[in-house]
Design a protein around this motif. Structure first.
Motif, PDB file in Angstrom:
ATOM      1  N   PHE A 137       0.715  -1.273  -0.069  1.00  0.00           N
ATOM      2  CA  PHE A 137      -0.125   0.015  -0.089  1.00  0.00           C
ATOM      3  C   PHE A 137       0.850   1.155   0.115  1.00  0.00           C
ATOM      4  CE2 PHE A 137      -2.822  -3.210   1.802  1.00  0.00           C
ATOM      5  CZ  PHE A 137      -3.919  -3.107   0.740  1.00  0.00           C
ATOM      6  N   THR A 157      -6.610   4.021  -6.547  1.00  0.00           N
ATOM      7  CA  THR A 157      -6.101   3.050  -7.715  1.00  0.00           C
ATOM      8  C   THR A 157      -7.171   3.002  -8.791  1.00  0.00           C
ATOM      9  OG1 THR A 157      -6.632   1.089  -6.658  1.00  0.00           O
ATOM     10  CG2 THR A 157      -4.395   2.008  -6.234  1.00  0.00           C
ATOM     11  N   ASN A 168     -12.719   0.135 -12.678  1.00  0.00           N
ATOM     12  CA  ASN A 168     -12.072  -0.521 -11.247  1.00  0.00           C
ATOM     13  C   ASN A 168     -11.512   0.409 -10.398  1.00  0.00           C
ATOM     14  OD1 ASN A 168      -9.671   0.095 -12.567  1.00  0.00           O
ATOM     15  ND2 ASN A 168      -9.145  -1.951 -13.087  1.00  0.00           N
ATOM     16  N   GLN A 170     -10.534   2.025  -7.338  1.00  0.00           N
ATOM     17  CA  GLN A 170     -10.733   1.928  -5.796  1.00  0.00           C
ATOM     18  C   GLN A 170     -10.215   3.054  -4.980  1.00  0.00           C
ATOM     19  OE1 GLN A 170     -12.085  -0.603  -3.663  1.00  0.00           O
ATOM     20  NE2 GLN A 170     -10.438  -2.271  -3.792  1.00  0.00           N
ATOM     21  N   LYS A 293      27.865 -15.449 -12.358  1.00  0.00           N
ATOM     22  CA  LYS A 293      26.768 -14.869 -13.193  1.00  0.00           C
ATOM     23  C   LYS A 293      26.054 -13.929 -12.248  1.00  0.00           C
ATOM     24  CE  LYS A 293      22.994 -17.931 -12.959  1.00  0.00           C
ATOM     25  NZ  LYS A 293      22.864 -19.197 -12.200  1.00  0.00           N
TER      26      LYS A 293
ATOM     27  N   GLU B  17       7.255 -15.781 -12.230  1.00  0.00           N
ATOM     28  CA  GLU B  17       7.965 -16.328 -11.025  1.00  0.00           C
ATOM     29  C   GLU B  17       8.822 -17.574 -11.000  1.00  0.00           C
ATOM     30  OE1 GLU B  17       8.969 -14.932  -7.865  1.00  0.00           O
ATOM     31  OE2 GLU B  17       8.747 -13.033  -8.849  1.00  0.00           O
ATOM     32  N   GLU B  22      19.041 -24.634 -10.362  1.00  0.00           N
ATOM     33  CA  GLU B  22      20.358 -24.855 -10.898  1.00  0.00           C
ATOM     34  C   GLU B  22      20.437 -26.246 -11.454  1.00  0.00           C
ATOM     35  OE1 GLU B  22      23.638 -23.123  -9.423  1.00  0.00           O
ATOM     36  OE2 GLU B  22      22.327 -21.417  -9.597  1.00  0.00           O
ATOM     37  N   LYS B  32       5.827 -17.484  -6.281  1.00  0.00           N
ATOM     38  CA  LYS B  32       4.882 -16.912  -5.378  1.00  0.00           C
ATOM     39  C   LYS B  32       3.569 -17.239  -6.141  1.00  0.00           C
ATOM     40  CE  LYS B  32       7.132 -13.004  -4.409  1.00  0.00           C
ATOM     41  NZ  LYS B  32       7.506 -11.468  -4.881  1.00  0.00           N
ATOM     42  N   ALA B  77      -9.915  -8.449   0.330  1.00  0.00           N
ATOM     43  CA  ALA B  77      -9.417  -7.290   0.461  1.00  0.00           C
ATOM     44  C   ALA B  77      -9.778  -6.332  -0.702  1.00  0.00           C
ATOM     45  CB  ALA B  77      -7.810  -7.484   0.379  1.00  0.00           C
ATOM     46  N   PRO B 193      -8.866  -6.472 -13.084  1.00  0.00           N
ATOM     47  CA  PRO B 193      -9.303  -6.405 -11.612  1.00  0.00           C
ATOM     48  C   PRO B 193      -8.565  -5.214 -10.770  1.00  0.00           C
ATOM     49  CG  PRO B 193      -7.531  -8.185 -12.165  1.00  0.00           C
ATOM     50  CD  PRO B 193      -7.975  -7.645 -13.305  1.00  0.00           C
ATOM     51  N   LYS B 195      -7.256  -3.006  -7.555  1.00  0.00           N
ATOM     52  CA  LYS B 195      -6.048  -3.348  -6.650  1.00  0.00           C
ATOM     53  C   LYS B 195      -6.943  -3.398  -5.319  1.00  0.00           C
ATOM     54  CE  LYS B 195      -2.166  -2.017  -7.212  1.00  0.00           C
ATOM     55  NZ  LYS B 195      -0.931  -2.670  -7.495  1.00  0.00           N
ATOM     56  N   GLN B 196      -6.368  -4.032  -4.183  1.00  0.00           N
ATOM     57  CA  GLN B 196      -7.047  -4.203  -3.027  1.00  0.00           C
ATOM     58  C   GLN B 196      -6.978  -2.840  -2.203  1.00  0.00           C
ATOM     59  OE1 GLN B 196      -4.385  -6.821  -0.767  1.00  0.00           O
ATOM     60  NE2 GLN B 196      -4.833  -8.500  -2.187  1.00  0.00           N
TER      61      GLN B 196
END
Lengths: 552, 293
Positions: A137, A157, A168, A170, A293, B17, B22, B32, B77, B193, B195-196
């Motif tokens: 946030f 947002t 949308n 918010q 690397k 993600e 390796e 995630k 949320a 969608p 945001k929360q």
């Protein structure tokens, strides 16, 4: 649906770095000890705690014992203990180890670490103690009532590029707090507003900054041992450019390295990121990276003004801690332990204020008293003139520093002043030395093995920004931008930006214009600091946007 | 008669993600989790319907392990009110058929049947990024016995007990008028969608998620899990592309980009040789295709 929700809390902490988390932890502990129940809310703009945290890092560990007295020290996710600590005078081909430590730069007893990992650990501890942590946030507005801070509001947002509400949309949430702690880190966007509104920097030195670019590498076994710490001076910096390199050996054959350069440099085309790439090609550094690397990249600014640049840190209902307060000790560039210490002192102040039901400026002045009697003050005071001396270059700076060492920090001239970094930049015409690109001609073709261009490095930061939002880079006066920043200074943004947000583009009519790739932004805020004429304001983007550092 | 809006979500690993470890294998431990993208559009469609039905009750449901609570909290949320999770070890290995049955059984247990007096609408993502079948929304509709519209971009209430769904079909759109209750599956092309909100996140943090096991909803074991799933995975094949590697033209501006492209073209590649090699290989084993299937 467009109604703004309001939530209330006793304490609102803005920012989940070491200072904010230390405030939260010590506060929760104090409340528990006193048997009082108060709500502590901590919010952070990163998608998770630690994702916007970047530091070298070599950390002084003592303060953790004070913050977490009941925790086994080994439980804290430090990396390796410093076993070898050298300062190297670097040239392209050679490396001379200095036979002594620069005063105040010894790292004996310190630990290498990923500060992001430590923050994640502290966040878990804080939550166990009942702190409510909300990452993702962004707050873009300080709430006032009768001219006093009463909290902050999260960003709306669901806006298009022009700020119009989309389907949308918010609305942000108003967070009303009895006390708000600003722990936003370096050049905090709300802290900047707070300092301006209450003129908190009055009579203080201007805050000056450095930009640090850092890479994390995985290297073959034997290239460097965990706990080996090298600081380099010299190449590729000129004597009028303040800064140097760092190389820290970590466990599991990883190495954290980068350079930190004072933003008071003169050449408008100087590029810290590219300077770091050139630095890596030196024999000494490239040998350590050979066969390795790149794992991650990131950048961050550091407030270096020191003692005389620390603003007043308290107003009615609000305190400032950590990097936002400018608490970094030079020349070692260590701020983590001071950030945590300031958090602890802020927590003591907040707990006392709430127990007395008096959150006025008068009551919160206690924070300053605690500071003055603490190690923070002593540490910063001893080197109070260090950084200012070097604004005149390495040689004069060293002479100053020598006199300061004899006189306990004072030097022969008393308090040395600073100028904001953007004033140090020369126009392209006025610059007397070779511009950056000529200086390092032939060294700026990056091979993507040892050296990387900005966009490749940016990819390794995991950065992400929502497409639909108002661009978070604000040009304060677009009419003078072209005539001054582009025509006179040669669009320095394209060079000082650590993540290629700015691109100088020539359109079909032959006119130069700046294109902004805000989605690359590393949130280092260099543009907010260094743009000639303060032409750019860095505005906070949507919550959860920005880099996604894992082990920085 | 307040409307109930029910969103079905699945938690999936974030595709970008997922990194190769390796050892050359996909490193899923570090990936995630997110709410499946299509399901996020379903959630948003529900929040859009709320604009027309301000007194609607918003429910989010999922089936999966306890870690799926994170997805449910994210939905709250964003603006949802209640969350239900169907979580039972015996459900492990369920295919889409068994999953559809299990979710439908949970919804019926919650009182959402085809004979419900109260109107309700079930919103789901078109398909998931880790399964890509697009079966489950249809299975749920079939098992409850209510109408369905799949591949829908937007859904609006028409003021009565019907909804108008804008469905993507080849070459255009199909507008469908459906009576409630019904199931709608949403494509990731509609309203993105939201945001929360912080107030939502605080609500989500304190929310008690109702978790059901299969015994709680009266679901037997015979039609769920690996043994209850009619799908049989006969073989998993690692597809190796025969296509020559792509050479990217690189450059920081148009001029550099075009220069790079021309240089690459001049340098030439092994495009034709590769193609010929593939064709030759196919001739070498003429009896390969189709016969066995």
């Amino acid at each position: 649906m467009n109604n703004v929700d309001t939530v209330s809390t006793d304490v609102l902490i803005i920012g989940g770095g070491p200072s904010g988390l230390a405030t939260a932890i010590h506060l929760a502990d104090t409340f528990a000890k006193n048997g009082t129940a108060h709500r502590i809310m901590l919010i952070d703009k990163g998608s998770s705690i630690g994702s916007h945290i970047l530091s070298g890092a070599v950390i002084k560990p003592e303060v953790f014992k004070e913050l977490l007295p009941d925790v086994e020290f080994s439980e804290i996710p430090f990396n390796a203990k410093v076993v070898k600590d050298r300062t190297i005078l670097l040239s392209e081909k050679s490396a001379i180890t200095l036979p002594f430590h620069i005063p105040y730069m010894s790292n004996a007893g310190c630990y290498t670490a990923s500060l992001g990992q430590i923050c994640r650990y502290l966040a878990v501890k804080a939550q166990e103690k009942g702190v409510e942590i909300y990452p993702g946030f962004a707050v873009d507005e300080i709430l006032y009532k009768d001219g006093k801070v009463i909290g902050a509001k999260t960003k709306d947002t669901g806006l298009d590029h022009h700020g119009n509400q989309l389907e949308n949309f918010q609305a942000g949430t108003r967070i009303e707090a009895r006390i708000t702690v600003f722990a936003e880190g370096t050049r905090g966007s709300l802290t900047k507003m707070l300092i301006q509104k209450f003129d908190l920097a009055k009579g203080k030195n201007e805050q000056i900054y450095s930009l640090g670019c850092k890479e994390l590498w995985s290297v073959p076994e034997g290239n460097i041992k965990p706990g080996e710490v090298y600081h380099t001076m010299g190449y590729p910096l000129d004597s009028d450019e303040f800064g140097g390199g760092f190389i820290y050996g970590l466990n599991d054959n990883r190495v954290a390295l980068g350079i930190v350069v004072g933003l008071d440099y003169k050449d408008p085309s100087f590029d810290v990121h590219d300077a770091m790439q050139i630095w890596k090609t030196s024999k000494f550094v490239s040998r350590i990276l050979k066969g390795g690397k790149l794992v991650e990249y990131g950048a961050k600014t550091l407030p270096e003004g020191g003692y005389y640049a620390v603003p007043k840190l308290f107003v009615d209902n609000a305190l400032i801690v950590g990097d936002s307060a400018g608490l970094i000790a030079m020349p070692s560039l260590k701020g983590t332990h001071l950030a945590i210490k300031s958090g602890i002192l802020a927590a003591k102040t907040v707990a006392r204020a709430l127990s007395r039901d008096d959150t006025s400026e008068e009551s919160l002045k206690f924070y300053e008293t605690l500071m003055q009697n603490s190690t923070i003050d002593a540490e910063l005071f001893a080197v109070r003139n260090f950084r200012q001396a070097f604004t005149k270059g390495l040689i004069i700076g060293s002479l100053h520093f020598a006199t300061q060492l004899i006189t306990g920090g004072a030097g022969f001239f008393g308090r040395l002043k600073t100028h904001p970094d953007y004033l140090s930049t020369f126009t392209t015409k006025a610059l007397k030395k070779k511009p950056f690109k000529e200086r390092f001609k032939g060294k700026l073709d990056f091979d993507k093995v040892l050296t990387f261009d900005k966009s490749t490095d940016v990819y390794h930061s995991g950065v992400f920004h929502d497409e639909q939002q108002v661009v978070h880079i604000k040009f304060n006066d677009s009419s003078t931008y072209k005539t001054v920043n582009i025509d006179q200074y040669g669009a320095p943004e394209q060079f000082y930006c650590s993540s290629e947000v700015y691109e100088l583009h020539t359109n079909k009519a032959g006119e130069k214009e700046i294109r902004v790739h805000a989605e690359n932004c590393m949130h280092c805020k260099t543009c907010d600091i260094k743009a000639p004429g303060q032409a750019i304001t860095w505005v906070i983007p949507n919550g959860g946007n920005g880099p996604d550092f894992q082990n920085m | 008669m307040a409307l109930t809006i029910i969103s079905l979500v699945k938690q999936v690993p974030l595709p970008s993600e997922m990194r190769m470890g390796e050892d050359g294998l996909m490193d899923r431990t570090k990936a995630k989790s997110i709410i499946n993208i299509d399901c996020q559009f379903g959630l948003e469609a529900g929040l859009q319907l709320l604009k027309q039905h301000p007194d609607a009750r918003l429910i989010v449901c999922s089936m999966g392990p306890g870690s799926f609570e994170a997805a449910l909290r994210s939905a709250v949320a964003m603006g949802y009110d209640e969350a239900y999770l169907l979580s039972d070890r015996k459900l492990g290995g369920s295919d889409t058929y068994a999953t559809g049955l299990a979710i439908a059984t949970m919804l019926k247990h919650l009182g959402f049947t085809k004979d419900s007096k109260e109107p309700f609408i079930i919103l789901a993502g078109r398909q998931t990024s880790d399964g890509d079948t697009a079966h489950v929304p249809s299975q749920v509709a079939e098992k409850i016995g209510i109408p369905q519209a799949t591949f829908v971009e937007s859904v609006k209430s028409d003021g009565t007990n019907n909804v108008v769904a804008k469905r993507i079909i080849e070459g255009g759109y199909q507008l469908m008028n459906l009576p409630m209750p019904c199931v709608i599956s949403l494509t990731p092309t509609g309203i993105p969608p939201r945001k929360q909100s912080l107030s939502g996140a605080i609500k989500a943090r304190n929310l008690q998620i109702t978790t059901f096991g299969i015994d709680d909803i009266g679901l037997g074991t015979e039609k769920i899990g690996i043994s209850g799933s009619p799908t049989i995975v006969a073989k998993v094949v690692n597809m190796v592309s025969e296509r020559p590697p792509i050479t990217l033209a690189e450059g920081h501006n148009e001029v550099a980009l075009v220069d790079s492209l021309i240089a690459n073209l001049a340098k030439g590649g092994n495009v034709l040789e590769k193609k010929e090699a593939v064709e030759k290989k196919e001739v070498d084993r003429p009896d390969f295709p189709n016969k066995d299937f």
